[in-house]
Design a protein around this motif. Structure first.
Motif, PDB file in Angstrom:
ATOM      1  N   ILE A 101       0.834  -1.205   0.000  1.00  0.00           N
ATOM      2  CA  ILE A 101       0.000   0.000   0.000  1.00  0.00           C
ATOM      3  C   ILE A 101       0.872   1.260   0.000  1.00  0.00           C
ATOM      4  CG2 ILE A 101      -1.660   1.353   1.342  1.00  0.00           C
ATOM      5  CD1 ILE A 101      -2.889  -1.273   2.286  1.00  0.00           C
ATOM      6  N   GLU A 102       1.926   1.252   0.815  1.00  0.00           N
ATOM      7  CA  GLU A 102       2.825   2.416   0.868  1.00  0.00           C
ATOM      8  C   GLU A 102       3.532   2.637  -0.456  1.00  0.00           C
ATOM      9  OE1 GLU A 102       4.150   2.536   5.569  1.00  0.00           O
ATOM     10  OE2 GLU A 102       5.101   1.076   4.232  1.00  0.00           O
ATOM     11  N   ILE A 103       4.003   1.552  -1.075  1.00  0.00           N
ATOM     12  CA  ILE A 103       4.690   1.682  -2.362  1.00  0.00           C
ATOM     13  C   ILE A 103       3.728   2.201  -3.429  1.00  0.00           C
ATOM     14  CG2 ILE A 103       5.851   0.440  -4.227  1.00  0.00           C
ATOM     15  CD1 ILE A 103       7.008  -1.439  -2.121  1.00  0.00           C
ATOM     16  N   LYS A 104       2.524   1.660  -3.446  1.00  0.00           N
ATOM     17  CA  LYS A 104       1.539   2.100  -4.443  1.00  0.00           C
ATOM     18  C   LYS A 104       1.231   3.583  -4.277  1.00  0.00           C
ATOM     19  CE  LYS A 104      -2.936   0.818  -6.412  1.00  0.00           C
ATOM     20  NZ  LYS A 104      -4.114  -0.075  -6.288  1.00  0.00           N
ATOM     21  N   THR A 105       1.115   4.051  -3.051  1.00  0.00           N
ATOM     22  CA  THR A 105       0.871   5.469  -2.794  1.00  0.00           C
ATOM     23  C   THR A 105       2.022   6.323  -3.331  1.00  0.00           C
ATOM     24  OG1 THR A 105      -0.443   4.984  -0.822  1.00  0.00           O
ATOM     25  CG2 THR A 105       0.490   7.204  -1.001  1.00  0.00           C
ATOM     26  N   GLN A 106       3.244   5.865  -3.105  1.00  0.00           N
ATOM     27  CA  GLN A 106       4.414   6.588  -3.606  1.00  0.00           C
ATOM     28  C   GLN A 106       4.427   6.630  -5.130  1.00  0.00           C
ATOM     29  OE1 GLN A 106       8.120   5.168  -1.854  1.00  0.00           O
ATOM     30  NE2 GLN A 106       7.085   4.736   0.083  1.00  0.00           N
ATOM     31  N   LEU A 107       4.084   5.514  -5.771  1.00  0.00           N
ATOM     32  CA  LEU A 107       4.097   5.463  -7.231  1.00  0.00           C
ATOM     33  C   LEU A 107       3.033   6.371  -7.835  1.00  0.00           C
ATOM     34  CD1 LEU A 107       4.662   1.649  -7.919  1.00  0.00           C
ATOM     35  CD2 LEU A 107       6.360   3.457  -7.616  1.00  0.00           C
ATOM     36  N   ASN A 108       1.854   6.392  -7.226  1.00  0.00           N
ATOM     37  CA  ASN A 108       0.805   7.277  -7.721  1.00  0.00           C
ATOM     38  C   ASN A 108       1.200   8.747  -7.587  1.00  0.00           C
ATOM     39  OD1 ASN A 108      -1.189   5.502  -8.706  1.00  0.00           O
ATOM     40  ND2 ASN A 108      -1.875   5.052  -6.627  1.00  0.00           N
ATOM     41  N   GLU A 109       1.885   9.072  -6.510  1.00  0.00           N
ATOM     42  CA  GLU A 109       2.371  10.438  -6.343  1.00  0.00           C
ATOM     43  C   GLU A 109       3.424  10.769  -7.401  1.00  0.00           C
ATOM     44  OE1 GLU A 109       2.949  14.286  -4.598  1.00  0.00           O
ATOM     45  OE2 GLU A 109       1.308  12.854  -4.781  1.00  0.00           O
ATOM     46  N   LEU A 110       4.265   9.796  -7.729  1.00  0.00           N
ATOM     47  CA  LEU A 110       5.287  10.003  -8.754  1.00  0.00           C
ATOM     48  C   LEU A 110       4.643  10.244 -10.118  1.00  0.00           C
ATOM     49  CD1 LEU A 110       8.368  10.032  -9.177  1.00  0.00           C
ATOM     50  CD2 LEU A 110       8.222   7.578  -9.693  1.00  0.00           C
ATOM     51  N   ILE A 111       3.601   9.497 -10.428  1.00  0.00           N
ATOM     52  CA  ILE A 111       2.867   9.712 -11.675  1.00  0.00           C
ATOM     53  C   ILE A 111       2.311  11.136 -11.721  1.00  0.00           C
ATOM     54  CG2 ILE A 111       0.762   9.086 -12.939  1.00  0.00           C
ATOM     55  CD1 ILE A 111       1.199   6.198 -11.974  1.00  0.00           C
ATOM     56  N   ARG A 112       1.771  11.575 -10.590  1.00  0.00           N
ATOM     57  CA  ARG A 112       1.148  12.905 -10.532  1.00  0.00           C
ATOM     58  C   ARG A 112       2.177  14.016 -10.735  1.00  0.00           C
ATOM     59  NH1 ARG A 112       0.436  17.111  -7.436  1.00  0.00           N
ATOM     60  NH2 ARG A 112       1.793  16.286  -5.787  1.00  0.00           N
ATOM     61  N   VAL A 113       3.271  13.958  -9.985  1.00  0.00           N
ATOM     62  CA  VAL A 113       4.236  15.073 -10.055  1.00  0.00           C
ATOM     63  C   VAL A 113       4.978  15.098 -11.394  1.00  0.00           C
ATOM     64  CG1 VAL A 113       4.527  15.172  -7.558  1.00  0.00           C
ATOM     65  CG2 VAL A 113       6.093  13.774  -8.916  1.00  0.00           C
ATOM     66  N   ASN A 114       5.163  13.928 -12.014  1.00  0.00           N
ATOM     67  CA  ASN A 114       5.828  13.894 -13.321  1.00  0.00           C
ATOM     68  C   ASN A 114       4.847  14.022 -14.478  1.00  0.00           C
ATOM     69  OD1 ASN A 114       8.419  13.720 -12.307  1.00  0.00           O
ATOM     70  ND2 ASN A 114       8.537  11.490 -12.446  1.00  0.00           N
ATOM     71  N   GLN A 115       3.563  14.138 -14.137  1.00  0.00           N
ATOM     72  CA  GLN A 115       2.503  14.317 -15.132  1.00  0.00           C
ATOM     73  C   GLN A 115       2.572  13.249 -16.229  1.00  0.00           C
ATOM     74  OE1 GLN A 115       3.071  18.457 -16.346  1.00  0.00           O
ATOM     75  NE2 GLN A 115       1.739  19.153 -14.696  1.00  0.00           N
ATOM     76  N   LEU A 116       2.761  12.005 -15.788  1.00  0.00           N
ATOM     77  CA  LEU A 116       2.874  10.896 -16.739  1.00  0.00           C
ATOM     78  C   LEU A 116       1.480  10.430 -17.170  1.00  0.00           C
ATOM     79  CD1 LEU A 116       4.755   8.829 -18.152  1.00  0.00           C
ATOM     80  CD2 LEU A 116       4.383   7.323 -16.186  1.00  0.00           C
ATOM     81  N   SER A 117       1.251  10.416 -18.459  1.00  0.00           N
ATOM     82  CA  SER A 117      -0.022   9.912 -18.983  1.00  0.00           C
ATOM     83  C   SER A 117       0.140   8.489 -19.513  1.00  0.00           C
ATOM     84  CB  SER A 117      -0.542  10.821 -20.090  1.00  0.00           C
ATOM     85  OG  SER A 117      -1.723  10.287 -20.659  1.00  0.00           O
TER      86      SER A 117
END
Length: 288
Positions: free
Chosen positions: A68-84
């Motif tokens: 759960i912690e890793i998934k939260t970190q990855l979703n935040e990384l997607i958001r800040v890098n604006q990855l589509s």
């Protein structure tokens, strides 16, 4: 400035340096995953992270964070890098310790990193199909662990590239295992065959999605071994993988597969896979 995850925190990629005594750098002592991102969403993220945990456990290593912690970190990384559209690469090594073949002390902290990369779907290749060669499988006997030890895979992939091919399909004593970076399946008389999930292959997440698609759509599939001869004589051959999705193979060792075009069942699987992606990732996330 591109951000990465380094030991649980967002950091600027340019500022992160690898310690020369990181066990991943010196021994390949670690595990990794590559997760596809469509429309800003992780696709089969839970399945990839579960496999990451299982791979870590298989080499006697504990992940530094929960799934759960890793998934939260990855979703935040997607958001800040604006990855589509692209991938997230993540790896965990056993940490930094004075070079020694033995495991370091129990208080050694694993090193966790993750970064994003833009990548579009390989639509042209999926429509036309690609070529492959066959090579001897020279890897170790724990191919089910997604470890950092990929040198045999690299040698096979390079050999394919030098032959002008997309993939190298590996075999042990004539029995097909998998590609250098993908799983491989054949179609004979309307029935799909794919190597069972043993220690000799990586149980691919896209492979699992393909099996689920087959069960849901009454496509007969057998998880059993097949030979190089069966591979070359198959009606259809296709690869499955995180970045390749459902990829038709239309030529192997310069021999045409079927009529030399993507087969009917392969194209059906491509459509069903696209529907799966749409179910999961049809709308970009506004906040993670």
């Amino acid at each position: 400035m591109e951000k990465i995850i380094y030991n649980g925190k967002l950091s600027e990629r340019a500022k992160i340096k690898v310690d020369i005594e990181d066990r991943g750098y010196q021994f390949g002592d670690g595990v990794y995953e590559v997760i596809r991102v469509y429309n800003g969403h992780l696709f089969t993220g839970d399945e990839h992270l579960q496999r990451l945990m299982e791979s870590a456990e298989s080499i006697g290593m504990k992940l530094p964070y929960s799934i759960i912690e890793i998934k939260t970190q990855l979703n935040e990384l997607i958001r800040v890098n604006q990855l589509s559209s692209g991938i997230i690469y993540l790896q965990v090594t056993r940490g930094v310790s004075q070079r020694n073949h033995l495991f370091p002390s129990a208080d050694t902290v694993p090193v966790f990193i993750a970064y994003t990369r833009e990548m579009q779907r390989p639509t042209a290749a999926m429509e036309k199909g690609v070529s492959a060669i066959s090579v001897e499988d020279i890897r170790w006997l724990r191919c089910d662990i997604k470890s950092l030890n990929l040198l045999p895979n690299l040698l096979a992939k390079q050999k394919a590239s030098e032959a002008g091919c997309f993939e190298a399909i590996q075999h042990r004593n004539g029995v097909v295992t998998e590609g250098s970076s993908s799983n491989v399946s054949i179609v004979v008389d309307g029935i799909i065959k794919t190597h069972p999930a043993t220690n000799l292959i990586l149980n691919g997440i896209t492979r699992k999605v393909m099996l689920e698609i087959c069960r849901q759509n009454n496509i007969e599939i057998k998880e059993e071994t097949f030979t190089i001869e069966e591979l070359l004589q198959a009606d259809e051959v296709f690869l499955t993988g995180t970045t390749t999705e459902i990829m038709p193979i239309i030529e192997i060792d310069k021999s045409k597969i079927g009529n030399g075009t993507p087969g009917t069942i392969t194209k059906q699987l491509q459509r069903y896979f696209k529907e799966k992606v749409a179910e999961c990732c049809s709308v970009p996330t506004k906040a993670q």
